[in-house]
Write a protein that holds these residues in place. Structure first.
Motif, PDB file in Angstrom:
ATOM      1  N   ALA A   1       0.834  -1.303  -0.167  1.00 52.40           N
ATOM      2  CA  ALA A   1      -0.067  -0.038   0.105  1.00 52.40           C
ATOM      3  C   ALA A   1       1.110   1.186   0.135  1.00 52.40           C
TER       4      ALA A   1
ATOM      5  N   TRP B   1      -3.826   0.622  -2.897  1.00 54.21           N
ATOM      6  CA  TRP B   1      -3.379  -0.652  -2.863  1.00 54.21           C
ATOM      7  C   TRP B   1      -3.975  -1.329  -4.000  1.00 54.21           C
TER       8      TRP B   1
ATOM      9  N   GLY C   1      -2.615  -7.663  -3.726  1.00 62.32           N
ATOM     10  CA  GLY C   1      -0.952  -7.362  -4.188  1.00 62.32           C
ATOM     11  C   GLY C   1      -0.533  -8.105  -5.437  1.00 62.32           C
TER      12      GLY C   1
ATOM     13  N   ARG D   1      -7.860  -2.260  -7.845  1.00 61.78           N
ATOM     14  CA  ARG D   1      -7.089  -0.922  -6.884  1.00 61.78           C
ATOM     15  C   ARG D   1      -8.284  -0.696  -6.032  1.00 61.78           C
TER      16      ARG D   1
ATOM     17  N   LYS E   1      -2.915   2.202   6.504  1.00 66.15           N
ATOM     18  CA  LYS E   1      -1.984   1.371   5.880  1.00 66.15           C
ATOM     19  C   LYS E   1      -1.610   0.074   6.062  1.00 66.15           C
TER      20      LYS E   1
ATOM     21  N   GLU F   1      -1.917  -3.792   5.052  1.00 67.14           N
ATOM     22  CA  GLU F   1      -0.985  -4.703   4.646  1.00 67.14           C
ATOM     23  C   GLU F   1      -0.766  -6.029   5.545  1.00 67.14           C
TER      24      GLU F   1
ATOM     25  N   GLU G   1      -3.062  -6.991   1.806  1.00 62.69           N
ATOM     26  CA  GLU G   1      -3.250  -6.127   0.589  1.00 62.69           C
ATOM     27  C   GLU G   1      -4.860  -6.066   0.517  1.00 62.69           C
TER      28      GLU G   1
END
Length: 93
Positions: free
Chosen positions: A2, A20, A24, A30, A45, A49, A53
């Motif tokens: 991110a 992000w 991932g 998105r 963020k 993560e 993601e």
């Protein structure tokens, strides 16, 4: 991974967009969330993560990175039959 983008509106208000790639992986869609402070954006963020993601569970879109207070109900029914969650039930990080 991110990322955080600082954004300044026409009125001079600064916000931070956490964005992000879902999951991932290449070709993934998105997603993003706008936060009102850098501190909230950094925390959000880290949550994205940690969730692989993906949008963390319990964080619907447009909640600006805030979370529900642990003891508060997730929804409140108003007198008109609609459902909303007033700002009084939210707490910042």
């Amino acid at each position: 991974m991110a990322s955080i983008e600082k954004r300044t509106g026409a009125g001079g208000r600064t916000t931070y967009r956490v964005s992000w790639v879902i999951g991932g992986a290449r070709g993934g869609g998105r997603d993003s969330e706008t936060c009102d402070s850098l501190r909230i954006a950094k925390r959000f963020k880290a949550l994205v993560e940690a969730a692989g993601e993906r949008r963390p569970e319990g964080y619907p879109k447009r909640w600006r990175g805030l979370e529900l207070a642990a003891a508060a109900p997730k929804t409140v029914h108003n007198l008109h039959g609609g459902v909303h969650c007033p700002g009084a039930l939210l707490r910042g990080p």
